[in-house]
Design a protein around this motif. Structure first.
Motif: not given
Length: 269
Positions: A217-218, A244-247, A249-250
């Motif tokens: 999670e972000e 995750s992809f979101q993690a 990416a950040k």
């Protein structure tokens, strides 16, 4: 030290290996040949063959924790180690039954079965696997933003109780220029792992990390993890498996990350 990714969720385009939502690394350090986790199935064996890695020469088999995406291949190792048997190193809680609701998520092989044919070292304390690689044992909580989280249940006595994955461990390689962290899933917290590796080795510089960070999670934990990486000047990250992809990416916005896939080979000095 050389590290090869045998199993990961990701495979590279135009490299015809097999992937699965699991993890297995092969490491060589001096005379020691170490298998770190076995993935979920026989994929680690098939990919090792494709990569011309002779798993029958493995001297030590270390397990990051007892979930079946890291221990599933144990049921197949008798076909590999027909003569010389590697020492197996794991946390004492690794082989207790584990479930998430009605889904079995623990090892398909018991410690009693392994003890029949292998030297099984179950330890909470750090253990040297090679001149430069240490199995960290049980990871303490050393930062305030990575409390242990429940993942299903485990059966330590007569009944199932909440499982906080105390068996989750990692490896640390002591290089000439600092530490290199090798993780399975980081249920104990990637920053906790890094801090404990510094305590165990007495070395304060961390150069790189490869493995699962268990970040999805972000959220505040991700933000504080990024802050920890930046404060420790960790400049090379190889997040894989359970990130995750979101993690990613950040993370990449702050610290450029490297893509991980089956067949990735790293050489650390």
């Amino acid at each position: 030290m050389n590290l090869t990714v045998l199993v990961d969720n990701n495979v590279y385009i135009d490299h015809y290996y097999l992937g699965e939502p699991a993890l297995s690394f092969y490491l060589e350090d001096g005379d020691e040949k170490i298998l770190f986790d076995t993935g979920y199935s026989d994929v680690f064996i098939k990919n090792a063959d494709l990569l011309s890695i002779d798993l029958s020469q493995v001297t030590k088999l270390a397990l990051s924790h007892g979930h079946n995406d890291h221990t599933g291949g144990l049921k197949l190792i008798s076909s590999i180690f027909t003569k010389e048997k590697p020492q197996i190193i794991a946390h004492p809680l690794t082989f207790f039954p584990k479930k998430e609701e009605e889904l079995v998520i623990g090892s398909a092989v018991t410690k009693e079965e392994l003890k029949e044919n292998y030297e099984l070292v179950l330890t909470k304390d750090p253990v040297k696997l090679s001149p430069n690689i240490t199995f960290l044992g049980e990871i303490p909580e050393l930062v305030d933003f990575e409390p242990r989280k429940q993942v299903g249940e485990t059966k330590l006595s007569d009944h199932f109780t909440p499982d906080y994955v105390l068996d989750d461990s990692a490896l640390v390689y002591e290089g000439h220029d600092g530490l290199y962290i090798i993780t399975g899933c980081s249920h104990s917290g990637i920053s906790n792992i890094c801090e404990y590796a510094k305590q165990v080795t007495g070395i304060q510089t961390i150069k790189s990390i490869i493995g699962g960070f268990h970040l999805f999670e972000e959220d505040q934990q991700l933000d504080k993890t990024i802050d920890y990486f930046e404060k420790n000047q960790i400049t090379t990250l190889y997040p894989c498996h359970c990130v995750s992809f979101q993690a990613k990416a950040k993370l990449h916005y702050h610290i450029p990350i490297e893509e991980v896939g089956v067949g990735l080979q790293l050489e650390w000095h």
